[in-house]
Design an enzyme around this catalytic site. Structure first.
Site, short mmCIF file in Angstrom:
data_model
loop_
_atom_site.label_atom_id
_atom_site.label_comp_id
_atom_site.label_asym_id
_atom_site.label_seq_id
_atom_site.Cartn_x
_atom_site.Cartn_y
_atom_site.Cartn_z
N GLY A 1 32.51 6.06 36.73
CA GLY A 1 31.36 6.80 36.24
C GLY A 1 30.63 6.31 34.97
O GLY A 1 29.43 6.41 34.57
N GLU B 1 32.67 9.86 28.81
CA GLU B 1 32.37 10.35 30.08
C GLU B 1 31.29 10.55 30.52
O GLU B 1 30.15 10.79 29.85
CB GLU B 1 33.29 11.93 30.35
CG GLU B 1 33.28 12.59 31.53
CD GLU B 1 34.09 12.10 32.47
OE1 GLU B 1 34.06 10.86 32.93
OE2 GLU B 1 34.94 13.12 32.99
N ASP B 2 31.18 10.19 31.81
CA ASP B 2 29.66 10.29 32.57
C ASP B 2 29.18 11.68 32.52
O ASP B 2 28.01 12.28 32.17
CB ASP B 2 29.46 9.59 33.73
CG ASP B 2 30.32 9.88 34.71
OD1 ASP B 2 31.41 10.48 34.31
OD2 ASP B 2 30.24 9.64 35.77
N ASP C 1 31.82 18.16 35.09
CA ASP C 1 31.54 18.91 36.59
C ASP C 1 32.37 20.19 36.24
O ASP C 1 31.95 21.05 35.84
CB ASP C 1 31.60 18.15 37.66
CG ASP C 1 31.10 18.73 38.65
OD1 ASP C 1 30.91 19.98 38.80
OD2 ASP C 1 30.72 18.10 39.87
N LYS D 1 27.84 20.22 33.08
CA LYS D 1 27.09 21.30 34.12
C LYS D 1 27.49 22.75 33.49
O LYS D 1 26.71 23.77 33.93
CB LYS D 1 27.84 21.07 35.51
CG LYS D 1 27.37 19.93 35.97
CD LYS D 1 27.51 20.02 37.68
CE LYS D 1 26.81 18.95 38.50
NZ LYS D 1 27.28 18.94 39.75
N PHE E 1 23.99 17.91 42.98
CA PHE E 1 24.50 16.75 43.07
C PHE E 1 23.77 15.45 42.68
O PHE E 1 22.80 15.24 42.94
CB PHE E 1 24.94 16.29 44.63
CG PHE E 1 26.10 15.43 44.77
CD1 PHE E 1 27.31 15.96 45.20
CD2 PHE E 1 25.95 14.15 44.58
CE1 PHE E 1 28.40 15.05 45.46
CE2 PHE E 1 26.84 13.29 44.77
CZ PHE E 1 28.28 13.69 45.16
N ASP F 1 27.89 8.33 41.40
CA ASP F 1 27.87 7.90 42.83
C ASP F 1 28.03 9.00 43.84
O ASP F 1 28.37 10.15 43.48
CB ASP F 1 29.03 6.91 43.00
CG ASP F 1 30.39 7.81 43.23
OD1 ASP F 1 30.64 8.42 42.41
OD2 ASP F 1 31.09 7.58 44.39
N ARG G 1 25.15 3.97 42.04
CA ARG G 1 25.80 3.99 40.75
C ARG G 1 24.73 2.83 39.95
O ARG G 1 24.54 3.47 38.59
CB ARG G 1 27.18 3.25 40.49
CG ARG G 1 28.33 4.13 41.22
CD ARG G 1 29.54 3.66 40.59
NE ARG G 1 30.72 4.02 41.30
CZ ARG G 1 31.47 5.18 41.00
NH1 ARG G 1 31.23 6.04 40.18
NH2 ARG G 1 32.49 5.56 41.82
C1 PRP Z 1 33.83 12.22 38.35
C2 PRP Z 1 33.24 11.99 37.12
C3 PRP Z 1 34.18 12.61 35.96
C4 PRP Z 1 34.77 13.55 36.91
C5 PRP Z 1 34.10 15.20 36.43
O1 PRP Z 1 34.70 11.09 38.37
O2 PRP Z 1 33.02 10.52 36.70
O3 PRP Z 1 35.13 11.81 35.51
O4 PRP Z 1 34.47 13.59 38.29
O5 PRP Z 1 34.51 16.21 37.35
P1 PRP Z 1 35.45 17.24 36.72
O6 PRP Z 1 34.81 18.11 35.47
O7 PRP Z 1 35.05 18.20 37.99
O8 PRP Z 1 36.72 17.02 36.76
P2 PRP Z 1 35.27 10.82 39.93
O9 PRP Z 1 36.33 11.29 39.88
O10 PRP Z 1 34.27 11.14 40.88
O11 PRP Z 1 35.36 9.16 39.66
P3 PRP Z 1 34.27 7.98 39.25
O12 PRP Z 1 34.05 8.11 37.69
O13 PRP Z 1 35.08 6.91 39.61
O14 PRP Z 1 32.96 8.48 39.86
#
Ligand code: PRP
Length: 182
Positions: free
Chosen positions: A54, A109-110, A113, A141, A161, A168, A174
């Site tokens: 991400g 980090e992107d 959540d 968030k 979302f 993604d 992405r």
């Molecule tokens: C997503 C996002 C963060 C994580 C956040 O990654 O990039 O790394 O979830 O979620 P959380 O705070 O609920 O733990 P994902 O596992 O979807 O992988 P990606 O980065 O490859 O999209």
């Protein structure tokens, strides 16, 4: 209402609305990079770690604006949606090869959540002996208090979302240069 904003990028997929447009993202990334530049001194050996996938666009834009010597590396960590309190069992699917020992590590980090990924990953990374470990998250968030709050946050994000600028849905979207909701 669904939107076909740019047919070329979206194909037959639709987004609901643009939440943070390209200019807002660019401006905020530049501000964050300015603050990060200010935060590190000449003795800091800055190591910027991107959490994939991400963070790939955010990371690329951020490091280009940081006015400090740095190195980059990447991590892929598995995310557990409804994980427990334990911080020991985050799965690192791909690990950085650069040593953290004595380094000023900045984890990029992107989106934060649930916060589970960071809460579980950070103790693992602290155990590697960095001089410091800070987090820069583009989106947060703020769904619950976290054990390790990011030092830098680009935007507080709505609890929707979100896709684009690295984020993604089933690996789509992405590459969008803005952040949108589905
Ligand atoms: C997503 C996002 C963060 C994580 C956040 O990654 O990039 O790394 O979830 O979620 P959380 O705070 O609920 O733990 P994902 O596992 O979807 O992988 P990606 O980065 O490859 O999209």
């Amino acid at each position: 209402m669904t939107t076909h904003i740019e047919e070329g990028r979206l194909g037959d997929r639709t987004i609901e609305r643009i939440v943070f447009d390209e200019d807002s993202v660019r401006r905020r990334v530049r501000q964050l990079a300015g603050e990060i530049t200010e935060a590190y001194g000449p003795t800091d050996r800055l190591l910027v770690i991107g959490l994939l996938k991400g963070s790939f666009l955010f990371m690329a834009d951020l490091v280009r604006e940081i006015q400090h010597p740095l190195q980059v590396d990447f991590l892929i960590a598995s995310s557990y949606g409804d994980a427990t309190e334990s911080s020991g069992d985050v799965r690192i699917l791909y690990d950085a090869s650069t040593s953290f020992e004595g380094r000023s590590v900045l984890l990029v980090e992107d989106i934060v959540d649930s916060g589970v990924t960071l809460d579980r990953l950070i103790p693992r990374l602290l155990a590697r002996g960095p001089k410091s470990l800070e987090v820069c998250a583009l989106l947060h968030k703020r769904v619950r208090p976290m054990r390790y709050e990011p030092r830098w946050v680009g935007f507080d994000a709505p609890n929707e979302f979100l896709v684009g600028y690295g984020l993604d849905h089933a690996e789509d979207f992405r590459h969008l240069p803005y952040i949108a909701s589905l």
